[in-house]
Design a protein around this motif. Structure first.
Motif, PDB file in Angstrom:
ATOM      1  N   VAL A  99      48.757  40.684  45.010  1.00  0.00           N
ATOM      2  CA  VAL A  99      47.606  39.871  44.644  1.00  0.00           C
ATOM      3  C   VAL A  99      46.809  39.470  45.883  1.00  0.00           C
ATOM      4  N   LYS A 100      47.476  39.282  47.036  1.00  0.00           N
ATOM      5  CA  LYS A 100      46.743  39.006  48.272  1.00  0.00           C
ATOM      6  C   LYS A 100      45.861  40.195  48.650  1.00  0.00           C
ATOM      7  N   LEU A 101      46.394  41.407  48.463  1.00  0.00           N
ATOM      8  CA  LEU A 101      45.605  42.608  48.757  1.00  0.00           C
ATOM      9  C   LEU A 101      44.391  42.684  47.838  1.00  0.00           C
ATOM     10  N   LEU A 102      44.579  42.392  46.564  1.00  0.00           N
ATOM     11  CA  LEU A 102      43.469  42.445  45.621  1.00  0.00           C
ATOM     12  C   LEU A 102      42.374  41.452  45.991  1.00  0.00           C
ATOM     13  N   ILE A 103      42.784  40.225  46.319  1.00  0.00           N
ATOM     14  CA  ILE A 103      41.796  39.206  46.682  1.00  0.00           C
ATOM     15  C   ILE A 103      41.115  39.574  47.996  1.00  0.00           C
ATOM     16  N   GLY A 104      41.911  40.022  48.978  1.00  0.00           N
ATOM     17  CA  GLY A 104      41.366  40.349  50.283  1.00  0.00           C
ATOM     18  C   GLY A 104      40.384  41.502  50.274  1.00  0.00           C
ATOM     19  N   THR A 105      40.504  42.390  49.290  1.00  0.00           N
ATOM     20  CA  THR A 105      39.588  43.523  49.192  1.00  0.00           C
ATOM     21  C   THR A 105      38.511  43.313  48.128  1.00  0.00           C
ATOM     22  N   GLY A 106      38.397  42.079  47.648  1.00  0.00           N
ATOM     23  CA  GLY A 106      37.318  41.746  46.727  1.00  0.00           C
ATOM     24  C   GLY A 106      37.526  42.200  45.297  1.00  0.00           C
ATOM     25  N   ARG A 107      38.727  42.615  44.959  1.00  0.00           N
ATOM     26  CA  ARG A 107      39.001  43.086  43.587  1.00  0.00           C
ATOM     27  C   ARG A 107      39.467  41.908  42.728  1.00  0.00           C
ATOM     28  N   LEU A 108      38.548  40.965  42.540  1.00  0.00           N
ATOM     29  CA  LEU A 108      38.906  39.695  41.916  1.00  0.00           C
ATOM     30  C   LEU A 108      39.265  39.844  40.442  1.00  0.00           C
ATOM     31  N   ALA A 109      38.634  40.779  39.755  1.00  0.00           N
ATOM     32  CA  ALA A 109      38.970  40.983  38.343  1.00  0.00           C
ATOM     33  C   ALA A 109      40.413  41.484  38.211  1.00  0.00           C
ATOM     34  N   GLU A 110      40.810  42.390  39.107  1.00  0.00           N
ATOM     35  CA  GLU A 110      42.188  42.885  39.070  1.00  0.00           C
ATOM     36  C   GLU A 110      43.175  41.782  39.443  1.00  0.00           C
ATOM     37  N   ALA A 111      42.767  40.913  40.389  1.00  0.00           N
ATOM     38  CA  ALA A 111      43.629  39.789  40.755  1.00  0.00           C
ATOM     39  C   ALA A 111      43.827  38.856  39.561  1.00  0.00           C
ATOM     40  N   ALA A 112      42.752  38.642  38.800  1.00  0.00           N
ATOM     41  CA  ALA A 112      42.865  37.808  37.601  1.00  0.00           C
ATOM     42  C   ALA A 112      43.779  38.468  36.568  1.00  0.00           C
ATOM     43  N   ASP A 113      43.695  39.793  36.468  1.00  0.00           N
ATOM     44  CA  ASP A 113      44.581  40.514  35.538  1.00  0.00           C
ATOM     45  C   ASP A 113      46.047  40.347  35.967  1.00  0.00           C
ATOM     46  N   TYR A 114      46.291  40.395  37.279  1.00  0.00           N
ATOM     47  CA  TYR A 114      47.670  40.246  37.751  1.00  0.00           C
ATOM     48  C   TYR A 114      48.185  38.831  37.456  1.00  0.00           C
ATOM     49  N   THR A 115      47.325  37.846  37.641  1.00  0.00           N
ATOM     50  CA  THR A 115      47.714  36.476  37.308  1.00  0.00           C
ATOM     51  C   THR A 115      48.053  36.368  35.831  1.00  0.00           C
ATOM     52  N   ASP A 116      47.240  36.980  34.979  1.00  0.00           N
ATOM     53  CA  ASP A 116      47.539  36.977  33.541  1.00  0.00           C
ATOM     54  C   ASP A 116      48.860  37.676  33.246  1.00  0.00           C
ATOM     55  N   HIS A 117      49.148  38.743  33.980  1.00  0.00           N
ATOM     56  CA  HIS A 117      50.410  39.452  33.812  1.00  0.00           C
ATOM     57  C   HIS A 117      51.589  38.527  34.116  1.00  0.00           C
ATOM     58  N   LEU A 118      51.474  37.743  35.181  1.00  0.00           N
ATOM     59  CA  LEU A 118      52.536  36.801  35.528  1.00  0.00           C
ATOM     60  C   LEU A 118      52.661  35.698  34.479  1.00  0.00           C
ATOM     61  N   LEU A 119      51.528  35.188  34.038  1.00  0.00           N
ATOM     62  CA  LEU A 119      51.560  34.124  33.027  1.00  0.00           C
ATOM     63  C   LEU A 119      52.171  34.626  31.728  1.00  0.00           C
ATOM     64  N   ASN A 120      51.885  35.859  31.379  1.00  0.00           N
ATOM     65  CA  ASN A 120      52.486  36.415  30.162  1.00  0.00           C
ATOM     66  C   ASN A 120      54.008  36.437  30.265  1.00  0.00           C
ATOM     67  N   GLN A 121      54.520  36.829  31.441  1.00  0.00           N
ATOM     68  CA  GLN A 121      55.970  36.834  31.637  1.00  0.00           C
ATOM     69  C   GLN A 121      56.543  35.420  31.548  1.00  0.00           C
ATOM     70  N   ILE A 122      55.871  34.480  32.205  1.00  0.00           N
ATOM     71  CA  ILE A 122      56.351  33.097  32.218  1.00  0.00           C
ATOM     72  C   ILE A 122      56.370  32.508  30.821  1.00  0.00           C
ATOM     73  N   LEU A 123      55.260  32.647  30.111  1.00  0.00           N
ATOM     74  CA  LEU A 123      55.155  32.021  28.796  1.00  0.00           C
ATOM     75  C   LEU A 123      56.076  32.688  27.785  1.00  0.00           C
ATOM     76  N   ASP A 124      56.363  33.973  27.989  1.00  0.00           N
ATOM     77  CA  ASP A 124      57.313  34.635  27.098  1.00  0.00           C
ATOM     78  C   ASP A 124      58.704  34.009  27.244  1.00  0.00           C
ATOM     79  N   VAL A 125      59.119  33.738  28.500  1.00  0.00           N
ATOM     80  CA  VAL A 125      60.430  33.114  28.710  1.00  0.00           C
ATOM     81  C   VAL A 125      60.427  31.672  28.222  1.00  0.00           C
ATOM     82  N   LEU A 126      59.315  30.968  28.416  1.00  0.00           N
ATOM     83  CA  LEU A 126      59.243  29.570  27.985  1.00  0.00           C
ATOM     84  C   LEU A 126      59.214  29.420  26.469  1.00  0.00           C
ATOM     85  N   GLY A 127      58.850  30.477  25.780  1.00  0.00           N
ATOM     86  CA  GLY A 127      58.747  30.407  24.324  1.00  0.00           C
ATOM     87  C   GLY A 127      60.052  30.006  23.669  1.00  0.00           C
TER      88      GLY A 127
END
Length: 367
Positions: free
Chosen positions: A179-207
């Protein structure tokens, strides 16, 4: 002291408490003298430090006090990027070495790499358990470790809460470098997708309410609050690791937890500090180093040597004084308030840690 096998019996609570009491009673000058002599011993010392001693105008084994470590100058972290991690482990540790090499996050360049002996793992784990108890996290609870994994030492927290605090640990995958690479190279939409990917994993376990406590980063918890504040409110507590935390954001997290515990930790691959109770309604977030193997000072940003007055802000300087790892005067990429913990703590701590922009720390990403 030998670290317990994560798959085998753990240290008892009484054993952990006794270790911390013994460490806090350690005389720092005596400890410094013993550690320095161990690492610079020509026959059984650390290969790197034995070589380095040849270029010094004095014999480092003559150091008798902690404050004399300044004579060794700062440790350049490039040493941990370009040398074999085994070279920093004394030959007194039996060869061949068996254990893990852990990586830093690589925020300021290629990662630093450190070999952890069993004693180093045990020391860090016992202090982590001390933090859990001090902050109010109950034993025998279910945790989700939503932090960097793979080569990153913070991922070892799954063992620390299970093996030393009697808990059950769930984990997710997280690669902070991506995600640091994505942000550092200006690929902010992909960085947001990666954050969503992490949140999906977290919320699945929290369910289903199967998790009591969450260990994560301030950036990820902030993203969780935007996505699903009710999932945060259902937790019994959160433990945060990272420097992207202001007093205002801390208070926001406390409010969102609706009475749950909000604990803090600060550190990196080679030196850590334990969170202390937050003071002044969240305005002061203090930490105490994992003494005596780790000490911290807050120094003048310009010269990197002069310790600032209590309550003043400066650059964090870290010294690792482990019998199996010696790193004097590491100038961190963070700044903080110089803080002196309450009676019973023999060394300075730090408070309100944040990235030091003046050293060009690069992209912090989700950590």
């Amino acid at each position: 002291m030998t670290a317990p096998d994560p798959a085998g019996p753990a240290l008892t609570a009484a054993e952990c408490d006794a270790m911390v009491d013994r460490w806090l009673a350690t005389d720092l000058d005596t400890w410094t003298r013993d550690v320095v002599r161990r690492h610079f011993d020509p026959a059984t010392g650390s290969p790197y430090w034995v070589r380095a001693a040849q270029a010094l105008p004095f014999d480092p084994r003559d150091i008798t006090r902690y404050d004399q470590l300044a004579e060794l100058g700062p440790t350049d972290l490039d040493l941990l990027r370009h040398n074999d991690p085994a070279d920093f482990v004394p030959l007194a540790v039996p060869r061949p070495l068996a254990g893990r090499v852990w990586d830093s996050g690589g925020t300021t360049g290629s990662p630093c790499r450190v070999f952890y002996t069993p004693d180093m793992i045990a020391h860090r784990g016992v202090w982590r358990r001390w933090s859990f108890v001090t902050e109010g996290f109950e034993p025998h609870r279910r945790w989700l470790q939503a932090t960097p994994t793979g080569p990153h030492l913070i991922g070892n927290g799954a063992w620390e809460v299970s093996g030393l605090h009697g808990g059950v640990a769930y984990t997710i995958d997280m690669d902070p470098r991506w995600v640091k690479l994505l942000i550092g190279t200006g690929r902010l939409a992909e960085a947001a997708d990666y954050t969503d990917h992490l949140l999906n994993q977290i919320l699945d376990v929290l369910g289903g309410g199967r998790i009591d406590y969450l260990n994560t980063t301030p950036a990820l918890l902030k993203a969780m609050l935007r996505r699903d504040p009710e999932a945060v409110a259902r937790l019994r507590g959160v433990r945060l690791s990272g420097t992207q935390l202001s007093p205002a954001l801390y208070r926001r997290f406390v409010a969102a937890l609706d009475g749950g515990v909000c604990g803090l930790s600060y550190g990196n691959t080679f030196g850590n500090a334990a969170g202390l109770p937050v003071e002044r309604g969240g305005d002061l977030m203090p930490y105490t180093p994992n003494y005596p193997q780790v000490t911290m000072a807050v120094v003048d940003r310009a010269d990197g040597r002069t310790v600032v007055p209590l309550g003043a802000i400066g650059r964090v300087r870290l010294t690792v004084l482990h019998r199996d790892l010696f790193l004097p005067n590491v100038l961190e990429r963070d700044e903080a308030i110089r803080h002196r913990p309450a009676t019973g703590f023999p060394a300075d701590g730090v408070a309100n840690v944040r990235p030091l922009a003046a050293v060009g720390t690069g992209v912090e990403g989700l950590y």
